[in-house]
Design a protein around this motif. Sequence first.
Motif, PDB file in Angstrom:
ATOM      1  N   LEU A  73       1.144  -1.543   0.006  1.00 38.73           N
ATOM      2  CA  LEU A  73       0.126  -0.246   0.312  1.00 38.73           C
ATOM      3  C   LEU A  73       0.878   1.318  -0.069  1.00 38.73           C
ATOM      4  O   LEU A  73       0.244   2.403  -0.669  1.00 38.73           O
ATOM      5  CB  LEU A  73      -1.344   0.598   1.124  1.00 38.73           C
ATOM      6  N   ASN A  74       2.323   1.045   0.581  1.00 39.37           N
ATOM      7  CA  ASN A  74       3.190   2.195   0.122  1.00 39.37           C
ATOM      8  C   ASN A  74       4.163   2.411  -0.744  1.00 39.37           C
ATOM      9  O   ASN A  74       4.418   3.596  -1.532  1.00 39.37           O
ATOM     10  CB  ASN A  74       4.409   1.950   0.889  1.00 39.37           C
ATOM     11  N   HIS A  77       4.830   1.274  -7.242  1.00 33.66           N
ATOM     12  CA  HIS A  77       4.704   0.117  -8.221  1.00 33.66           C
ATOM     13  C   HIS A  77       4.158  -0.474  -7.587  1.00 33.66           C
ATOM     14  O   HIS A  77       4.717  -2.173  -8.329  1.00 33.66           O
ATOM     15  CB  HIS A  77       6.988   0.743  -8.157  1.00 33.66           C
ATOM     16  N   PHE A  78       3.931  -1.427  -7.719  1.00 34.50           N
ATOM     17  CA  PHE A  78       3.261  -2.498  -6.499  1.00 34.50           C
ATOM     18  C   PHE A  78       4.317  -3.391  -6.112  1.00 34.50           C
ATOM     19  O   PHE A  78       3.712  -4.238  -6.202  1.00 34.50           O
ATOM     20  CB  PHE A  78       2.037  -3.059  -7.210  1.00 34.50           C
ATOM     21  N   ARG A  79       4.742  -2.962  -4.881  1.00 36.00           N
ATOM     22  CA  ARG A  79       5.781  -3.641  -4.659  1.00 36.00           C
ATOM     23  C   ARG A  79       5.867  -3.633  -3.078  1.00 36.00           C
ATOM     24  O   ARG A  79       5.330  -2.816  -2.778  1.00 36.00           O
ATOM     25  CB  ARG A  79       7.448  -3.062  -5.182  1.00 36.00           C
ATOM     26  N   GLY A  80       6.317  -4.833  -2.595  1.00 38.07           N
ATOM     27  CA  GLY A  80       6.402  -5.090  -1.348  1.00 38.07           C
ATOM     28  C   GLY A  80       5.019  -6.066  -0.375  1.00 38.07           C
ATOM     29  O   GLY A  80       5.141  -6.837  -1.971  1.00 38.07           O
ATOM     30  N   TYR A  81       5.171  -6.277   0.678  1.00 37.68           N
ATOM     31  CA  TYR A  81       3.916  -7.131   1.705  1.00 37.68           C
ATOM     32  C   TYR A  81       2.966  -6.564   1.187  1.00 37.68           C
ATOM     33  O   TYR A  81       2.543  -6.513   1.129  1.00 37.68           O
ATOM     34  CB  TYR A  81       4.658  -7.094   2.482  1.00 37.68           C
ATOM     35  N   THR A  82       1.987  -7.753   0.797  1.00 40.30           N
ATOM     36  CA  THR A  82       0.145  -7.742   0.966  1.00 40.30           C
ATOM     37  C   THR A  82      -0.249  -9.136   1.985  1.00 40.30           C
ATOM     38  O   THR A  82       0.410 -10.342   2.007  1.00 40.30           O
ATOM     39  CB  THR A  82      -0.065  -8.461  -0.305  1.00 40.30           C
ATOM     40  N   ARG A  83      -0.875  -8.299   2.684  1.00 40.71           N
ATOM     41  CA  ARG A  83      -1.080  -9.132   3.854  1.00 40.71           C
ATOM     42  C   ARG A  83      -2.390 -10.463   3.171  1.00 40.71           C
ATOM     43  O   ARG A  83      -3.172 -10.392   1.889  1.00 40.71           O
ATOM     44  CB  ARG A  83      -2.125  -8.275   5.098  1.00 40.71           C
TER      45      ARG A  83
END
Length: 338
Positions: A73-74, A77-83
């Motif tokens: 959510l930060n 670019h749709f990178r990072g952790y998804t719950r």
Amino acid sequence: MSNKLPVLDLSAASAGPEARARFREELHSAARDVGFFHLTGHGITGTETAELWRTMKAFFALPEADRLSISNLNSPHFRGYTRIGDERTGGSRDWRDQLDIGAERAARVPGADEPGYWWLEGPNQWPAALPELRTAALGWIDRLSAVAERLLHELLASIGAPEDFYDEAFADRPHLHLKLVRYPGSAPDGAGQGVGAHKDYGFLTLLLQDEVGGLQVEAADGSFTDVPPVPGAFVINLGELLEVATNGYLKATNHRVVSPAGTRERFSVPFFYNPRLDARIEPVPFPYADRAPGVTQDARNPLFAEYGRNEIKGWLRAHPQVARRHHAALLTEGTPVG
């Protein structure tokens, strides 16, 4: 489709003319008739794989606050952790959590006259509590990129096409994407959708899966067949752009993951080998083109020759919270989301 996917040995492509000819014949058949196969002989060692599993599981064992510190959510670019439950496939939530990683690049903010898909280039997010994850993940992308490039060359040659036909489309800035995925068992409501039935957007997917199982591939009659793990092998599947490139001679095949029973965890690492976002995928010349049945038509999922249009469509649809937070303008402008 039989209950077991073909098992192909990539090292045979370097074992002399006869072995290479047999390998290409088997590859041609698997890619045309099934769209999925196991790949051995790829050169990735057990030690490398074990280190990736160790680092990946260490990430998912971090406190939730550490994982959420790099929430996708930060990231525009749709990178990072998804719950767990925040990604959607076919409009329904996928009961898994994951970390999305791509080639490490500077943020790309498209100008007013540029396509919105350039938002998909940008930096990754890394957990401060696990600095070794960056080295492990980016190293895995480099290793699998080399395997995928070689496999794509062999695949094109196997259907009688120039093996380097798409080299220019991958030159300079290929769109490489890695997911570290955990399936934490069945959802509380009993739903079994680890990830819903779908096709991949691009060229090739190389999947490392653990011993738990749950991957299923759609057969011609619409039923789904289990894909049990083969030790030391990657599961390979073809994406939609290879279907477009061959006018349907090679097929992208629907697949899904059924959640493991109870609270048993499943881990998997899919790697997506895709061309530059602005690459236009021209039809590949090959001697079997007159046998091509045409591209699968699905009004809910139009396919485009310009790769980035397929990719942004998928991300906006799969991650609606990120889309609403960062890309309301793309949604307003009518970027196709299926």
